[in-house]
Motif scaffolding. Structure first.
Motif, PDB file in Angstrom:
ATOM      1  N   THR A 104      59.104  27.333  20.996  1.00 48.95           N
ATOM      2  CA  THR A 104      60.456  27.121  21.533  1.00 48.95           C
ATOM      3  C   THR A 104      60.965  28.366  22.220  1.00 48.95           C
ATOM      4  O   THR A 104      61.898  28.297  23.021  1.00 48.95           O
ATOM      5  CB  THR A 104      61.412  26.709  20.401  1.00 48.95           C
ATOM      6  OG1 THR A 104      61.401  27.729  19.394  1.00 48.95           O
ATOM      7  CG2 THR A 104      61.001  25.384  19.799  1.00 48.95           C
ATOM      8  N   SER A 156      58.724  26.140  27.875  1.00 45.83           N
ATOM      9  CA  SER A 156      60.151  26.417  27.618  1.00 45.83           C
ATOM     10  C   SER A 156      60.762  27.242  28.751  1.00 45.83           C
ATOM     11  O   SER A 156      61.953  27.093  29.075  1.00 45.83           O
ATOM     12  CB  SER A 156      60.307  27.161  26.286  1.00 45.83           C
ATOM     13  OG  SER A 156      59.853  26.354  25.205  1.00 45.83           O
ATOM     14  N   GLU A 193      61.675  24.850  31.462  1.00 46.88           N
ATOM     15  CA  GLU A 193      62.849  24.063  31.079  1.00 46.88           C
ATOM     16  C   GLU A 193      64.140  24.860  31.275  1.00 46.88           C
ATOM     17  O   GLU A 193      65.179  24.303  31.653  1.00 46.88           O
ATOM     18  CB  GLU A 193      62.742  23.631  29.616  1.00 46.88           C
ATOM     19  CG  GLU A 193      61.760  22.503  29.378  1.00 46.88           C
ATOM     20  CD  GLU A 193      61.798  22.042  27.947  1.00 46.88           C
ATOM     21  OE1 GLU A 193      61.606  20.830  27.696  1.00 46.88           O
ATOM     22  OE2 GLU A 193      62.017  22.886  27.043  1.00 46.88           O
TER      23      GLU A 193
END
Length: 784
Positions: free
Chosen positions: A153, A170, A173
């Motif tokens: 994460t 991540s 994103e």
């Protein structure tokens, strides 16, 4: 095979095979590896014990070795193994059978036997396979690492000053899925997403510059980022430079917007410390591995060189003995307590001498020593050895005496074998049926064999120490200058003059051998070819006789041509003489009419005389080859035969496609004889067809063409061709299709004459007849 016993002490396979794959020697290493006794396999085909062996390939390799006199190789990469030997390892082996390289060399050329050396390559291939597996594992770990990064994460990415190197899912994103293209193209920078709030104590234009400054100062490791949805998120980041890539920085960003995970930060620190520990641990393992490998390589080198060593440490008297030294002494478990334990292996008085040399070297009375000696191994076997000793280190560091020892047993055995072969070669040199003479660099005769003495009539003591020119064995001075004084390596035919003045024909072959940069030997080989020259001379006389016989066989037909040539002129002369007689008897003829008839008679007589000259030229005995005009020769020959063909209704046409006069080299009358023979056969073939078809019209066409180097004469007829079952035999001696009327030497002599002119002759059938083609080298005639 006693001379091969030393191969029982090597750590490789060795066997001797002949061309039929029969085994003549099988060393101890192969006995151990295969479990097959030497006494069982020697004398048997190798395929009886190794049915899976690639016998076809092995026979080709043996044939290659004997044909080219060069080694042949069998590669484990391509063939896997020569003979099928199970792996000797108990566990962990990657290959069920031993992988082998093999080298095949000539052992006994006279008996067509070759020595095949087999080298175990299994460990090498296992190492390579393990490396390939490691590379695959590394790629798998790289993929696993990327997947692990994507699973995290945390925001993880690697960057340089101008571009992104790697990143996880991540990261995309947070900053957008096209962020890599925008940053690497210069359209965007990560600083565009960072909010300049109280967390930042410095203002930078690029994220790379910001990270670099954070590594060098106390800048806070907390930033606020605006994501692609416009939301602000707070991250704690950590960064470090990658080992060996100082311009690469790896950055990890932990989102603490909702949860400030101090434990995660501590864990990251712990992971970093662990990573650094692992790196140092790997470096130590590599160093240890290199030290171990160096020690193993030294031990292997000593085993290969049949050498060993021991070290005597002067400070505490301890002794270290290498495994190679133990092997030489014949005691693999030897552990000496003192130098005396080693000295007792030396034979007789050698021990005391070696002891004194060691003592003088340790007392600095000698820098080093080197000596040949002899030891007695534990089993009682005497071994010649070469010993070298030297003191290493200093008084402060601690001196030690290093003594190396090389086992010379194999070398002495090889020296003995070389001397035995030298004696064998000397025997072969003396019994050879070729006369040999060897000169040194100064041109002085060093050695001759019995055959040379027989050829020249000189005794060996009369020749040795003299120059070759003093013997006067080469008859012509020009030959001596060309083939001896200024000779390179060559083969020449010479006349050899013996001591008693008798002469022989001989082939002389000259070979140069350089022992070193200053010493060159010349080897002369003389082969007596007197009988061969005599046979060739007789053969040449017989061929010439056959040519003359062939001419005589054609003479009858040529006389018929003369008769036909003269028939018409004789009729004209008879008529003219009758007219002159009538004119005189009746008194009606005037003087001018008699003169005209007399001129007509003289013209006919001149024609008959020219005909006789043409035939006299044909039957002349000119044997000296010289350039002659091929086109004129063909035209003159055709002119002789035209009446004979015309009376049978056969036309002869000559078509010259050459742009200029062309000459060939040979005897013109012999070539004319070839044309007459070929045309005579064409005439007979056409006549046989006329006998069947009364209205048939015969035709012969001669086409002459070529290029700058070759002239072709093609003779076509429409006589129906040559039967397929005999066309390949028409140039054979005494082959005829004419029964008792033929001699069978005509076309055979044509072939001999054309070949003697360095030409070629061939035959083929056409649609309605045959074609004889003659190719001859062209010689440009000199301009008048």
């Amino acid at each position: 095979m006693a001379s091969l016993n030393y191969l029982d002490h090597i750590l490789n396979g060795a066997m001797v095979l002949d061309e039929n794959l029969n085994v003549h020697y099988f060393n101890h290493w192969l006995e151990v590896q295969t479990g097959i006794k030497r006494a069982d396999i020697e004398g048997s085909p190798i395929t009886d014990y190794f049915p899976d062996i690639n016998s076809g390939m092995l026979k080709r390799k043996l044939k290659q070795v004997f044909l080219l006199n060069t080694p042949a190789f069998i590669n484990a990469e391509a063939e896997k193994y020569l003979i099928k030997i199970p792996s000797r390892k108990l566990t962990g082996s990657l290959f069920p059978f031993m992988l082998q390289n093999a080298v095949i060399t000539i052992y006994d050329k006279a008996n067509r036997q070759a020595l095949c050396m087999i080298y175990d390559q299994t460990s090498l291939f296992e190492t390579r396979t393990n490396l390939e597996i490691s590379a695959a594992n590394l790629a798998e770990q790289h993929l696993l690492l990327q997947n692990t990064m994507d699973f995290q994460t945390n925001i993880i990415f690697v960057m340089s000053e101008k571009r992104l190197i790697n990143w996880n899912y991540s990261f995309m994103e947070l900053f957008g899925y096209d962020i890599d293209e925008r940053i690497n193209s210069g359209a965007a920078d990560l600083m565009d997403f960072i909010t300049h709030d109280s967390y930042l104590t410095t203002k930078e234009t690029s994220f790379y510059s910001f990270i670099t400054k954070s590594l060098e100062s106390d800048i806070t490791n907390r930033i606020t980022v605006t994501d692609t949805n416009g939301k602000e998120r707070t991250f704690i980041f950590s960064a470090r430079r990658m080992p060996e890539r100082e311009n690469y920085i790896i950055v990890s960003m932990t989102d603490i917007t909702r949860l400030k995970n101090k434990e995660k930060l501590l864990q990251d620190i712990n992971n970093e410390l662990s990573r650094r520990y692992d790196e140092k641990n790997i470096e130590l393992k590599k160093l240890n591995f290199e030290l171990t490998r160096s020690r193993d390589q030294l031990q292997l080198a000593q085993e290969v060189a049949r050498s060993g060593s021991f070290e005597y440490f002067c400070t505490d008297g301890t002794i270290k003995v290498s495994q190679g030294m133990k092997n030489i002494l014949g005691d693999p478990d030897f552990k000496p307590n003192s130098v005396e334990d080693i000295h007792r292996f030396f034979h007789g008085n050698h021990a005391e001498g070696i002891k004194k040399l060691c003592q003088k070297t340790m007392e600095n009375k000698m820098d080093s020593f080197s000596v040949f000696s002899e030891i007695i191994s534990k089993s009682g076997r005497k071994k010649p050895v070469d010993i070298y000793g030297k003191v290493l280190g200093s008084e402060r560091e601690g001196k030690r005496l290093l003594v190396t020892m090389q086992d010379l047993t194999d070398i002495r055995e090889l020296e003995k074998q070389i001397k035995d072969k030298e004696r064998l070669l000397a025997s072969l040199f003396d019994i050879a049926d070729i006369g040999f003479l060897i000169l040194d660099s100064e041109g002085v005769i060093m050695r001759v064999n019995r055959e040379f003495a027989r050829l020249t009539g000189y005794a060996e003591q009369e020749i040795l120490g003299r120059g070759l020119d003093c013997l006067n064995i080469i008859s012509h001075k020009s030959d001596y200058e060309k083939y001896v004084r200024n000779a390179a390596e060559n083969t020449s035919e010479i006349i050899l003059t013996a001591k008693d003045g008798s002469q022989k024909y001989a082939y002389m072959n000259v070979t140069r051998y350089s022992a070193d940069e200053k010493t060159t030997y010349s080897v002369y080989a003389f082969t007596d070819i007197t009988d061969r020259i005599s046979i060739l001379s007789e053969q040449k006389d017989q061929e010439q006789l056959l040519i003359q016989q062939s001419k005589m066989a054609a003479m009858g037909e040529m006389i018929g041509v003369i008769g036909h040539q003269w028939k018409q002129p004789l009729n004209v002369l008879n008529l003219v003489l009758d007219n002159i007689k009538d004119s005189i008897e009746t008194g009606k003829g005037d003087f001018e009419e008699i003169i005209r008839m007399t001129d007509t008679s003289l013209e006919q007589v001149r024609f008959m005389a020219e005909t006789i000259d043409d035939f006299r030229n044909f039957f002349s005995h000119d044997k000296d080859p010289r350039p002659f005009d091929l086109i004129s020769t063909v035209n003159n020959t055709v002119r002789l035969l035209l009446p004979l063909f015309a009376v049978r209704g056969t036309q002869i046409e000559v078509e010259n496609k050459l742009s200029a006069r062309e000459a060939v080299y040979g005897v013109a009358n012999e070539f004319r004889h070839c044309i007459i023979n070929i045309l005579s056969n064409a005439k007979d073939a056409i006549q046989n067809r006329v006998n069947v078809q009364r209205d048939f019209s015969g035709q012969v066409r001669i086409v002459i063409d070529g290029d700058d180097s070759m002239i072709s004469v093609r003779i076509y007829d429409n006589g129906g061709g040559i039967p397929k079952d005999i066309i390949d035999h028409i140039f054979d001696p005494y082959f005829t299709t004419k029964g008792d009327k033929g001699t069978g030497i005509g076309m055979y002599m044509v072939k001999l004459i054309i070949r003697k002119m360095d030409g070629d002759i061939r035959v083929n059938n056409t649609e309605d007849g045959a074609c004889i083609t003659i190719d001859l080298p062209s010689i440009k005639p000199k301009r008048d």
